[in-house]
Each structure stands twice: as C-alpha cells, then as structure tokens.
Design a protein around this motif. Structure first.
Motif, short mmCIF file in Angstrom:
data_model
loop_
_atom_site.label_atom_id
_atom_site.label_comp_id
_atom_site.label_asym_id
_atom_site.label_seq_id
_atom_site.Cartn_x
_atom_site.Cartn_y
_atom_site.Cartn_z
N HIS A 1 0.83 -1.19 0.00
CA HIS A 1 0.00 0.00 0.00
C HIS A 1 0.87 1.25 0.00
O HIS A 1 1.99 1.23 0.50
N PRO A 2 0.37 2.37 -0.51
CA PRO A 2 1.14 3.61 -0.47
C PRO A 2 1.31 4.10 0.96
O PRO A 2 0.49 3.84 1.84
N VAL A 3 2.41 4.81 1.17
CA VAL A 3 2.73 5.31 2.51
C VAL A 3 1.89 6.54 2.82
O VAL A 3 1.71 7.41 1.98
N ARG A 4 1.39 6.59 4.05
CA ARG A 4 0.59 7.75 4.46
C ARG A 4 1.50 8.98 4.58
O ARG A 4 2.67 8.87 4.98
N PRO A 5 1.00 10.17 4.26
CA PRO A 5 1.83 11.38 4.30
C PRO A 5 2.41 11.69 5.68
O PRO A 5 3.52 12.20 5.78
N LEU A 6 1.69 11.35 6.74
CA LEU A 6 2.21 11.59 8.09
C LEU A 6 3.50 10.82 8.33
O LEU A 6 4.48 11.34 8.87
N TYR A 7 3.53 9.57 7.88
CA TYR A 7 4.73 8.74 8.07
C TYR A 7 5.89 9.24 7.22
O TYR A 7 7.04 9.23 7.65
N ARG A 8 5.58 9.69 5.99
CA ARG A 8 6.65 10.23 5.14
C ARG A 8 7.24 11.49 5.76
O ARG A 8 8.46 11.66 5.79
N PHE A 9 6.38 12.38 6.28
CA PHE A 9 6.86 13.61 6.90
C PHE A 9 7.68 13.29 8.15
O PHE A 9 8.74 13.88 8.38
N THR A 10 7.19 12.36 8.98
CA THR A 10 7.90 11.98 10.20
C THR A 10 9.27 11.39 9.87
O THR A 10 10.27 11.71 10.53
N ALA A 11 9.33 10.52 8.87
CA ALA A 11 10.61 9.91 8.48
C ALA A 11 11.59 10.97 7.98
O ALA A 11 12.78 10.94 8.33
N THR A 12 11.10 11.92 7.20
CA THR A 12 11.96 12.99 6.70
C THR A 12 12.46 13.86 7.84
O THR A 12 13.64 14.23 7.89
N LEU B 1 12.77 13.06 11.09
CA LEU B 1 13.72 12.32 11.91
C LEU B 1 15.07 12.16 11.22
O LEU B 1 16.13 12.27 11.85
N GLY B 2 15.04 11.91 9.92
CA GLY B 2 16.30 11.80 9.17
C GLY B 2 17.06 13.10 9.15
O GLY B 2 18.29 13.14 9.32
N ALA B 3 16.34 14.21 8.95
CA ALA B 3 16.99 15.53 8.94
C ALA B 3 17.56 15.86 10.32
O ALA B 3 18.69 16.36 10.42
N SER B 4 16.80 15.56 11.38
CA SER B 4 17.32 15.86 12.72
C SER B 4 18.54 15.02 13.03
O SER B 4 19.47 15.49 13.70
N MET B 5 18.59 13.78 12.56
CA MET B 5 19.77 12.94 12.76
C MET B 5 20.99 13.58 12.10
O MET B 5 22.06 13.69 12.72
N TRP B 6 20.83 14.04 10.84
CA TRP B 6 21.97 14.63 10.14
C TRP B 6 22.37 15.96 10.78
O TRP B 6 23.57 16.27 10.87
N PHE B 7 21.40 16.76 11.24
CA PHE B 7 21.75 18.00 11.93
C PHE B 7 22.55 17.71 13.20
O PHE B 7 23.54 18.38 13.49
N PHE B 8 22.13 16.68 13.95
CA PHE B 8 22.86 16.32 15.17
C PHE B 8 24.26 15.83 14.84
O PHE B 8 25.23 16.18 15.52
N LEU B 9 24.38 14.99 13.80
CA LEU B 9 25.71 14.49 13.42
C LEU B 9 26.64 15.63 13.00
O LEU B 9 27.82 15.65 13.37
N MET B 10 26.12 16.59 12.25
CA MET B 10 26.96 17.72 11.83
C MET B 10 27.32 18.62 13.02
O MET B 10 28.43 19.14 13.10
N TYR B 11 26.40 18.77 13.97
CA TYR B 11 26.68 19.54 15.17
C TYR B 11 27.79 18.89 15.98
O TYR B 11 28.73 19.55 16.42
N ARG B 12 27.70 17.56 16.16
CA ARG B 12 28.74 16.86 16.92
C ARG B 12 30.06 16.86 16.16
O ARG B 12 31.14 16.94 16.75
N ALA B 13 30.01 16.78 14.84
CA ALA B 13 31.25 16.83 14.05
C ALA B 13 31.91 18.19 14.18
O ALA B 13 33.14 18.29 14.22
#
Length: 90
Positions: A49-60, A62-74
């Motif tokens: 089934h197609p992914v619901r928009p809420l899940y797509r937004f949440t995944a994006t 969370l992924g962005a926050s992970m990369w922001f945190f990694l760049m902050y720690r770097a």
C-alpha cells in the motif's frame, strides 16, 4: 555481401526483416506486460500500500534531525574524532 538499397531498409524489406519484426513485437509485448504490472493489474499475492503522508513527513523530519545532530557533533568533536587534537587538550 550484396548491397541493399536504402529504400529496402526504410520499408522493412530485406534479409532479417521478419526476425527484426518478431523481436520488436516481443519487446513491445514485454513492455506492455511490465506496464500492466506497474499500473496495478498484477495478480501477485503481495500488495504494498502507499505510505501515508504523516509517516513520510515523520521519516523525513527524523532523518533531517539525525543529520543535523551528526553535523553539530562533528563541528564540536570532529578534530578529536579525526585524531587531529587530543581530548584532554583544552
């Protein structure tokens, strides 16, 4: 090898024209089958089934926050991680 007139090549007359037409027909048949499967006309037992928009937004987010945190720690600890600076040197 005898030369064939260029008009023969344009009209499909020649030595391998039947073989070429058969290959082209089978390729177009395979393409139409692939299009039918991609369009949802498949009889496959698994249907994704197609992914619901809420899940797509949440995944994006969370992924962005992970990369922001990694760049902050770097930025803070990158030199120590790369071995350019000792952690006990302040």
């Amino acid at each position: 090898m005898p030369k064939t007139p260029s008009s023969w090549r344009a009209t499909g007359k020649g030595r391998n024209s039947k073989k070429r037409r058969a290959v082209t027909a089978s390729a177009s048949r395979e393409a139409s089958i692939a299009t039918d499967i991609m369009a949802g006309k498949s009889s496959h037992p698994i249907h994704i089934h197609p992914v619901r928009p809420l899940y797509r937004f949440t995944a994006t987010a969370l992924g962005a926050s992970m990369w922001f945190f990694l760049m902050y720690r770097a930025k803070k600890d990158g030199a120590v991680l790369m071995g350019w600076k000792h952690p006990w040197d302040h």
